[in-house]
Design an enzyme around this catalytic site. Structure first.
Site, PDB file in Angstrom:
ATOM      1  N   CYS A  10       0.859  -1.192   0.000  1.00  6.98           N
ATOM      2  CA  CYS A  10       0.000   0.000   0.000  1.00  6.98           C
ATOM      3  C   CYS A  10       0.893   1.239   0.000  1.00  6.98           C
ATOM      4  O   CYS A  10       1.704   1.427   0.910  1.00  6.98           O
ATOM      5  CB  CYS A  10      -0.910   0.011   1.234  1.00  6.98           C
ATOM      6  N   CYS A  13       0.141   3.603   3.041  1.00  7.35           N
ATOM      7  CA  CYS A  13       0.709   3.123   4.315  1.00  7.35           C
ATOM      8  C   CYS A  13       2.226   3.015   4.252  1.00  7.35           C
ATOM      9  O   CYS A  13       2.879   2.890   5.290  1.00  7.35           O
ATOM     10  CB  CYS A  13       0.126   1.760   4.678  1.00  7.35           C
ATOM     11  N   CYS A  83      16.669  -2.832 -10.307  1.00  3.23           N
ATOM     12  CA  CYS A  83      17.918  -3.042 -11.046  1.00  3.23           C
ATOM     13  C   CYS A  83      19.102  -2.393 -10.336  1.00  3.23           C
ATOM     14  O   CYS A  83      20.233  -2.866 -10.429  1.00  3.23           O
ATOM     15  CB  CYS A  83      17.790  -2.522 -12.477  1.00  3.23           C
ATOM     16  N   HIS A 386      18.038   2.660 -16.250  1.00  2.00           N
ATOM     17  CA  HIS A 386      18.229   1.251 -15.913  1.00  2.00           C
ATOM     18  C   HIS A 386      19.691   1.021 -15.543  1.00  2.00           C
ATOM     19  O   HIS A 386      20.595   1.641 -16.116  1.00  2.00           O
ATOM     20  CB  HIS A 386      17.839   0.388 -17.112  1.00  2.00           C
TER      21      HIS A 386
END
Length: 435
Positions: A10, A13, A83, A386
């Site tokens: 969540c 949260c 990554c 990346h």
């Protein structure tokens, strides 16, 4: 939802949660994913069986220049923009002395018999006392070179990272260098204290390869982290008004190097308009005498006020593994830009002698380093793009791109736009006290 563990995260949260809707929709999604996983597993099992029937090899196969070669390297599954973590883990796994130390540690049982082997949906209510970064790091390293699987899922390690490093919670892209520093710092702290009654420092003391003379203490007692990555800088500041000299010794685990401004528009190795930026240029910029600007005035104890001054760094002690971070990301007024300059770096024989405070006290072999791993950032910004890694293992270079591992060559490695470089101290000749 994590498709491997079926844990539900969540964002409001900022944690994994076990709550479900009144109609039980979360559980229905889990059951659907389980069915997909089972059907995929069945199809994969048939495919592997057919492959084994047509091949005499009992390990992973890779095509190299038209021929088939067996390799034992294992990839790391991407758990959602992880990554940055995978590239660092693969790099550290190929630093032999560091990796072997953790793999030799005794296993720590964190869960009792009732919960062992049962799928767990992690939440904050489980508390922080039931996690060990050292143990999960050890398990991950052990899995990476067994050759028994194509890719390993580091979800248990990632869960511990979330527990003890709140900065890395969530699934947004993170900075690989920042993660590496947090990881090494927390491994160092946990090794100092031990876990579940096991003293990790006692194992370090028993390891004869890490002698006391090679240790560099950072925040307390030495551990394998500081014994391998730890070096010492001398920070020398001179007041330009009265000539007072101030010296300070600072331990370090890595060096962050600026790419000199005159090279920042040069993006490729073959681009014209002047010489190519080299790693030596970055090291020279780091250690050259620098006059501090108005925002960094030095508080001179003799003049009793802030004065103009010069600053210079010397390396007082070199580490066994020299980690060099190229500062590719810079803040502007509104955003963080990337310096995409190609920096030339040597695969072998990086000579650090000219940067030492007392080079005459070091032998010729002590200052030479050979490249072990490179982390590369692909893309335009720190919050996107990346990460992949190149690393050498048993004389061969591999490219680690999350779950995919491929053999590569030295020519490909040297063309990479390095972000983090790991250099290992060259082995001394037989008969020497050094490793």
């Amino acid at each position: 939802m994590d498709c491997s563990s079926y844990s539900t995260y969540c964002y409001r949260c900022d944690d994994f949660v076990i709550n479900d809707t009144k109609l039980g929709l979360v559980q229905k999604v889990r059951e659907h994913l389980q069915n997909l996983e089972n059907s995929a597993f069945t199809a994969d099992r048939h495919r592997k069986r057919k492959l084994l029937e047509n091949s005499s090899l009992n390990s992973k196969l890779l095509k190299v220049n038209g021929s088939t070669t067996a390799i034992c390297a294992t990839g790391l599954r991407n758990l959602g923009n992880t990554c940055f973590m995978n590239a660092i883990l693969q790099s550290l796994s190929n630093i032999e002395q560091f990796c072997c130390y953790f793999k030799a540690l005794p296993a720590v049982e964190l869960r009792n018999g009732k919960t062992a082997g049962r799928r767990t949906y992690h939440t904050r209510s489980q508390g922080d006392s039931n996690v060990s970064l050292v143990e999960e790091f050890r398990k991950t390293l052990c899995a990476l070179w067994q050759g028994s699987q194509t890719a390993f899922s580091p979800e248990s390690l990632f869960y511990v990272v979330w527990k003890i490093m709140p900065n890395f919670r969530g699934y947004q892209q993170q900075d690989a260098h920042e993660f590496m520093r947090y990881l090494l710092d927390h491994l160092h702290l946990e090794l100092q204290g031990g876990f579940n009654g096991i003293s990790r420092s006692s194992i370090l003391q028993e390891n004869s390869t890490l002698s006391a003379s090679n240790k560099c203490c950072i925040n307390g007692a030495s551990t394998v982290v500081t014994a391998i990555f730890g070096g010492i800088l001398q920070n020398e500041v001179n007041c330009l008004i009265c000539g007072t000299e101030s010296r300070k010794f600072d331990p370090f685990l890595d060096l962050s190097l600026d790419i000199p401004s005159q090279f920042r528009n040069k993006r490729s190795k073959n681009q014209e308009n002047g010489p190519v930026c080299s790693l030596r240029d970055c090291l020279r910029s780091f250690t050259d005498l620098e006059e501090l600007d108005e925002t960094e005035l030095y508080m001179c104890h003799k003049c009793k006020k802030k004065q103009k001054s010069t600053k210079k760094f010397w390396i007082q002690k070199l580490p066994k593994v020299l980690c060099l971070h190229l500062k590719r990301f810079h803040w502007t007024a509104y955003l963080r830009n990337k310096v995409d300059t190609y920096v030339e770096f040597p695969l072998r024989g990086l000579d650090m002698k000219c940067y030492l405070l007392e080079p005459e006290n070091s032998g010729p072999e002590n200052c030479l380093y050979d490249l072990a791993a490179v982390v590369v950032h692909h893309g335009s910004g720190v919050g996107s793009g990346h990460y992949t890694a190149y690393a050498t293992h048993e004389g061969r270079w591999f490219h680690f791109n999350d779950s995919t591992v491929t053999l590569t060559d030295e020519d490909t490695v040297v063309k990479a736009k390095a972000y983090i470089l790991f250099y290992v101290e060259r082995q001394a000749k037989a008969g020497s006290d050094k490793l």
